[in-house]
Design a protein around this motif. Structure first.
Motif, PDB file in Angstrom:
ATOM      1  N   ASP A 227     -14.900  -5.667  86.458  1.00  0.00           N
ATOM      2  CA  ASP A 227     -16.232  -5.125  86.885  1.00  0.00           C
ATOM      3  C   ASP A 227     -16.754  -6.221  88.105  1.00  0.00           C
ATOM      4  N   LEU A 228     -16.771  -7.480  87.622  1.00  0.00           N
ATOM      5  CA  LEU A 228     -17.159  -8.640  88.669  1.00  0.00           C
ATOM      6  C   LEU A 228     -16.462  -8.404  90.051  1.00  0.00           C
ATOM      7  N   ALA A 229     -15.356  -8.185  90.109  1.00  0.00           N
ATOM      8  CA  ALA A 229     -14.604  -8.023  91.171  1.00  0.00           C
ATOM      9  C   ALA A 229     -15.191  -7.130  92.217  1.00  0.00           C
ATOM     10  N   LYS A 230     -15.824  -5.918  91.642  1.00  0.00           N
ATOM     11  CA  LYS A 230     -16.598  -4.969  92.564  1.00  0.00           C
ATOM     12  C   LYS A 230     -17.803  -5.462  92.942  1.00  0.00           C
ATOM     13  N   LYS A 231     -18.703  -6.198  91.847  1.00  0.00           N
ATOM     14  CA  LYS A 231     -19.875  -6.624  92.342  1.00  0.00           C
ATOM     15  C   LYS A 231     -19.741  -7.775  93.379  1.00  0.00           C
ATOM     16  N   SER A 232     -19.104  -8.785  92.965  1.00  0.00           N
ATOM     17  CA  SER A 232     -19.151 -10.257  93.859  1.00  0.00           C
ATOM     18  C   SER A 232     -17.582 -10.684  93.773  1.00  0.00           C
TER      19      SER A 232
ATOM     20  N   GLU B 179     -16.503 -12.804  95.857  1.00  0.00           N
ATOM     21  CA  GLU B 179     -16.393 -14.433  95.782  1.00  0.00           C
ATOM     22  C   GLU B 179     -16.553 -15.235  94.512  1.00  0.00           C
ATOM     23  N   GLU B 180     -17.280 -14.581  93.763  1.00  0.00           N
ATOM     24  CA  GLU B 180     -17.461 -15.086  92.228  1.00  0.00           C
ATOM     25  C   GLU B 180     -16.219 -14.692  91.286  1.00  0.00           C
ATOM     26  N   PHE B 181     -15.773 -13.613  91.602  1.00  0.00           N
ATOM     27  CA  PHE B 181     -14.277 -13.047  91.110  1.00  0.00           C
ATOM     28  C   PHE B 181     -13.227 -14.141  91.270  1.00  0.00           C
ATOM     29  N   ASN B 182     -13.050 -14.476  92.618  1.00  0.00           N
ATOM     30  CA  ASN B 182     -12.015 -15.435  92.999  1.00  0.00           C
ATOM     31  C   ASN B 182     -12.403 -16.798  92.453  1.00  0.00           C
ATOM     32  N   ALA B 183     -13.738 -17.253  92.183  1.00  0.00           N
ATOM     33  CA  ALA B 183     -13.724 -18.372  91.619  1.00  0.00           C
ATOM     34  C   ALA B 183     -13.453 -18.327  90.242  1.00  0.00           C
ATOM     35  N   LYS B 184     -13.743 -17.153  89.469  1.00  0.00           N
ATOM     36  CA  LYS B 184     -13.161 -17.053  88.081  1.00  0.00           C
ATOM     37  C   LYS B 184     -11.851 -17.318  87.781  1.00  0.00           C
ATOM     38  N   LEU B 185     -11.125 -16.426  88.904  1.00  0.00           N
ATOM     39  CA  LEU B 185      -9.588 -16.420  88.843  1.00  0.00           C
ATOM     40  C   LEU B 185      -8.834 -17.905  88.979  1.00  0.00           C
ATOM     41  N   GLN B 186      -9.605 -18.697  89.955  1.00  0.00           N
ATOM     42  CA  GLN B 186      -9.026 -20.146  89.856  1.00  0.00           C
ATOM     43  C   GLN B 186      -9.258 -20.733  88.833  1.00  0.00           C
ATOM     44  N   LYS B 187     -10.442 -20.562  88.165  1.00  0.00           N
ATOM     45  CA  LYS B 187     -10.691 -21.516  86.880  1.00  0.00           C
ATOM     46  C   LYS B 187      -9.703 -21.166  86.030  1.00  0.00           C
ATOM     47  N   ILE B 188      -9.390 -19.832  85.767  1.00  0.00           N
ATOM     48  CA  ILE B 188      -8.449 -19.260  84.687  1.00  0.00           C
ATOM     49  C   ILE B 188      -7.146 -19.882  85.154  1.00  0.00           C
ATOM     50  N   ALA B 189      -6.796 -19.882  86.326  1.00  0.00           N
ATOM     51  CA  ALA B 189      -5.366 -20.509  86.712  1.00  0.00           C
ATOM     52  C   ALA B 189      -5.088 -21.968  86.615  1.00  0.00           C
ATOM     53  N   GLN B 190      -6.550 -22.395  86.783  1.00  0.00           N
ATOM     54  CA  GLN B 190      -6.317 -24.180  86.204  1.00  0.00           C
ATOM     55  C   GLN B 190      -6.125 -24.411  85.003  1.00  0.00           C
ATOM     56  N   VAL B 191      -6.717 -23.323  83.955  1.00  0.00           N
ATOM     57  CA  VAL B 191      -6.428 -23.630  82.464  1.00  0.00           C
ATOM     58  C   VAL B 191      -4.906 -23.555  82.308  1.00  0.00           C
ATOM     59  N   LYS B 192      -4.158 -22.482  82.928  1.00  0.00           N
ATOM     60  CA  LYS B 192      -2.994 -22.232  82.835  1.00  0.00           C
ATOM     61  C   LYS B 192      -1.901 -23.265  83.318  1.00  0.00           C
ATOM     62  N   GLU B 193      -2.847 -23.897  84.362  1.00  0.00           N
ATOM     63  CA  GLU B 193      -1.659 -25.097  84.878  1.00  0.00           C
ATOM     64  C   GLU B 193      -2.035 -26.218  84.131  1.00  0.00           C
ATOM     65  N   ASP B 194      -3.090 -26.570  83.315  1.00  0.00           N
ATOM     66  CA  ASP B 194      -3.455 -27.571  82.675  1.00  0.00           C
ATOM     67  C   ASP B 194      -2.386 -27.668  81.470  1.00  0.00           C
ATOM     68  N   ILE B 195      -2.230 -26.404  80.789  1.00  0.00           N
ATOM     69  CA  ILE B 195      -1.440 -26.235  79.798  1.00  0.00           C
ATOM     70  C   ILE B 195       0.186 -26.766  80.167  1.00  0.00           C
ATOM     71  N   LYS B 196       0.553 -26.225  81.345  1.00  0.00           N
ATOM     72  CA  LYS B 196       1.923 -26.549  81.846  1.00  0.00           C
ATOM     73  C   LYS B 196       2.194 -27.973  81.936  1.00  0.00           C
ATOM     74  N   ILE B 197       1.296 -28.656  82.491  1.00  0.00           N
ATOM     75  CA  ILE B 197       1.161 -30.123  82.609  1.00  0.00           C
ATOM     76  C   ILE B 197       1.467 -30.901  81.242  1.00  0.00           C
ATOM     77  N   GLU B 198       0.431 -30.422  80.372  1.00  0.00           N
ATOM     78  CA  GLU B 198       0.464 -31.110  79.056  1.00  0.00           C
ATOM     79  C   GLU B 198       1.651 -30.823  78.508  1.00  0.00           C
ATOM     80  N   HIS B 199       2.398 -29.598  78.658  1.00  0.00           N
ATOM     81  CA  HIS B 199       3.594 -29.271  78.146  1.00  0.00           C
ATOM     82  C   HIS B 199       4.674 -30.072  78.503  1.00  0.00           C
ATOM     83  N   LYS B 200       4.642 -30.311  79.988  1.00  0.00           N
ATOM     84  CA  LYS B 200       5.737 -31.370  80.626  1.00  0.00           C
ATOM     85  C   LYS B 200       5.460 -32.897  79.876  1.00  0.00           C
ATOM     86  N   LYS B 201       4.014 -32.987  79.785  1.00  0.00           N
ATOM     87  CA  LYS B 201       4.021 -34.373  79.306  1.00  0.00           C
ATOM     88  C   LYS B 201       4.594 -34.703  78.024  1.00  0.00           C
TER      89      LYS B 201
END
Length: 308
Positions: free
Chosen positions: A76-81, A83-105
Motif C-alpha cells: 500500500d505504501l508503494a502506491k501512495k509514497s 520514496e518512503e517505500f524505498n526507504a522502508k525497503l532499505q531499512k529492512i535490507a539493513q536488518v537482514k545484512e546485520d544478521i548476516k554480519i553477526e552470523h559471520k562474527k
C-alpha cells in the motif's frame, strides 16, 4: 601467534601476499540462475551469483521474515509514497545484512584457551619433556618409531616419523627459512577454506585465513607442529607431533594439512615447491584456482586414513 614474512631477497611481505583475499574466498557453488557449478573467490565459503546480487531489493527480500510481516502495508505504501517505500525497503535490507554480519562474527570467533586442548603448553622445548631420552637412546630407529607411535596413537593429536630417505629434513629447514609461509586449501561444505602456515625454526603453526584477516599477527593457531631432531644424526629419523584445536579442525583435517605441507616443501615434488616460491616472490602471478586443482590431484593421498 605472529605471522610475518621474512625479508629475504625478493620475498614479499605477508600482508601483500594475502591482499587478494581482502574481499573473498574460493568456493564452488550453484544457484537458481546457473545450470553448472561455478568457482568463485570470496572470504568465506558461501554460494554467490551475479544475477542474484543484481536483483531488485524487493525480490531479494522475498524470504525475509520482516518483509513478510509487513508485506501488505508495504504494498500500500508503494502506491501512495514510492520514496518512503524505498526507504522502508532499505531499512529492512539493513536488518537482514546485520544478521548476516553477526552470523559471520560467530563463525570466526577466535578459539578460547579452553577449546585449544593442550595448545597453550605446546610445543615442548625438547624431546626429553615428552619421553626420557636415557631410556630409549640405545634402541634402534625402528624401536623408537614404534615407541613414538604407541605414545601418541590414543591421543588427540597428529604425529609421525620423518625418515631421511623420504624427506630430507635439513633441506626442508633450508626451504622454510627462505619461504616460511604458504597457504593450503581444505574442503569445507560446498567450497574450500584456506589455511596459512608459518615455519619458526623446527616448529610450524597454522591458522585459518579468515582468522588472519580478522586478527592479523594475533591470529590464534589452530594447529601447532614440532619436530624433534635428537635422533636425526645417529638414527636418521626426526620425530614429529602436533596438537590441533578441535573447535576449528578435525583430526583428519589436521593430518591433511601436515601431508600437504610435506608435499609442497618435500624433496620428492619439486614442481610443488615452485608454488611456494611463486606465492612468496610473485604473488600477483599466484593462481589460487590452480592450487585447488593441485589439491584435487593429491586428494586421495592427503585424505587417506593411513598414518602420516
Amino acid at each position: 601467534m605472529m605471522y610475518s614474512q621474512a625479508q629475504q631477497g625478493k620475498v614479499v611481505p605477508l600482508d601483500l601476499l594475502l591482499a587478494r583475499f581482502k574481499s573473498a574466498n574460493i568456493g564452488a557453488a550453484t544457484c537458481s540462475h546457473t545450470k553448472t557449478t561455478q568457482t568463485t573467490i570470496r572470504p568465506y565459503v558461501t554460494p554467490s551469483c551475479q544475477l542474484c546480487e543484481q536483483e531488485k531489493p524487493e525480490l531479494q527480500l522475498e524470504h525475509n521474515a520482516y518483509y513478510e510481516k509487513y508485506k501488505t502495508k508495504l504494498q500500500d505504501l508503494a502506491k501512495k509514497s514510492p520514496e518512503e517505500f524505498n526507504a522502508k525497503l532499505q531499512k529492512i535490507a539493513q536488518v537482514k545484512e546485520d544478521i548476516k554480519i553477526e552470523h559471520k562474527k560467530d563463525l570466526s570467533t577466535p578459539p578460547t584457551v579452553k577449546s585449544q586442548k593442550g595448545m597453550t603448553s605446546w610445543p615442548p622445548k625438547k624431546l626429553d619433556d615428552i619421553m626420557k631420552l636415557d631410556l630409549i637412546k640405545d634402541k634402534t630407529s625402528s624401536e623408537i618409531e614404534q615407541i613414538w607411535v604407541e605414545h601418541f596413537v590414543q591421543k588427540d593429536c597428529v604425529f609421525g616419523v620423518l625418515k631421511e630417505h623420504y624427506l630430507k629434513f635439513n633441506e626442508l629447514m633450508e626451504k622454510s627459512k627462505k619461504y616460511p609461509n604458504f597457504i593450503y586449501p581444505l574442503p569445507k561444505q560446498d567450497g574450500y577454506e584456506f589455511y596459512l602456515s608459518e615455519f619458526k625454526g623446527t616448529e610450524v603453526y597454522f591458522t585459518s585465513l579468515i582468522q588472519y584477516q580478522r586478527h592479523t599477527e594475533n591470529a590464534p593457531p589452530c594447529l601447532s607442529l614440532a619436530h624433534f631432531t635428537e635422533f636425526q644424526v645417529d638414527k636418521g629419523i626426526v620425530l614429529m607431533a602436533g596438537v590441533y584445536d578441535d573447535q576449528v579442525l578435525s583430526k583428519k583435517e589436521a593430518l591433511n594439512l601436515v601431508r600437504q605441507m610435506s608435499q609442497y616443501y618435500g624433496n620428492r615434488s619439486p614442481e610443488h615447491f615452485r608454488f611456494v616460491q611463486l606465492f612468496n616472490e610473485k604473488p600477483e602471478e599466484f593462481d589460487y584456482l590452480r592450487l585447488i586443482s593441485e589439491y584435487k590431484m593429491m586428494q586421495t593421498m592427503v585424505e587417506s586414513e593411513l598414518p602420516v
